[in-house]
Design an enzyme around this catalytic site. Sequence first.
Site, PDB file in Angstrom:
ATOM      1  N   SER A 109       0.963  -1.165   0.091  1.00  0.00           N
ATOM      2  CA  SER A 109       0.063  -0.185   0.159  1.00  0.00           C
ATOM      3  C   SER A 109       0.736   1.152   0.029  1.00  0.00           C
ATOM      4  O   SER A 109       1.789   1.512  -1.041  1.00  0.00           O
ATOM      5  CB  SER A 109      -0.968  -0.219   1.023  1.00  0.00           C
ATOM      6  N   ASP A 167      -9.824  -4.918  -4.551  1.00  0.00           N
ATOM      7  CA  ASP A 167      -8.947  -4.136  -3.360  1.00  0.00           C
ATOM      8  C   ASP A 167     -10.077  -2.735  -3.694  1.00  0.00           C
ATOM      9  O   ASP A 167     -10.136  -2.073  -4.380  1.00  0.00           O
ATOM     10  CB  ASP A 167      -7.812  -3.534  -4.149  1.00  0.00           C
ATOM     11  N   HIS A 194      -7.639  -5.829  -0.263  1.00  0.00           N
ATOM     12  CA  HIS A 194      -6.570  -5.172  -0.054  1.00  0.00           C
ATOM     13  C   HIS A 194      -5.701  -5.838   1.397  1.00  0.00           C
ATOM     14  O   HIS A 194      -5.837  -5.476   2.671  1.00  0.00           O
ATOM     15  CB  HIS A 194      -6.856  -3.742   0.871  1.00  0.00           C
TER      16      HIS A 194
END
Length: 219
Positions: A109, A167, A194
């Site tokens: 991320s 995601d 995610h």
Amino acid sequence: AGAMSERRPLRLLALHGYRQSERRFRQRTGALRKALRGRAELVAVNAPHLVPGSGEDGDDPPRGWWFSGPGTFEAGEAAAAPAGLEESLAAVAAALAEQGPFDGLLGFSQGAALVAMVCALRARGDPRFPVAFAILVAGFASRAPAHRHFYREPIALPTLHVVGDADAVIAAPLSRELAQRFVEPLVLSHPGGHFVPAAAPQKKAYLEFLDRFCPGQGL
């Protein structure tokens, strides 16, 4: 020759996501560590910035690598005055120097977005970041104009980009767009959201990618 077959595992410096920490990231990557056992070890580090207003997490406060607004972060925001990136680049450089040697980087991320910036600097010859490859999970390119220079030319470092088709935090197109900033990126899609996937198909892809960088070969 016998020693060559007993190759040491690759070492990857791992950068967690926004609002995570080294400890939380370690807890959430247990399946990945197991999948890579004997082939690669992950060494996670804390981002230098505390996320404000998280007082209830006293002993393990959530952290971030940079902010798009005062004490906040949105991946899609074209921040006019992003703050904290230089400190994070310095923290990564320090970890590479003090805990190294490392072979590569793994980011998740916001950590993957930072890994892309480190790769850009590395490809330009920045001596602070002596890594050979990177794995970027749920990455994205920073929208801040001040960060545009990282993506000016294609980034010539071997990378594996892991994209979650479901995601909801970093949409798959953002991760694919980041991959296109690299020279010959490998892109691995998975049906999940995610997180760092480590099921059989992803394990195979990770190991095939890492096999290109076996230590002890030709050193």
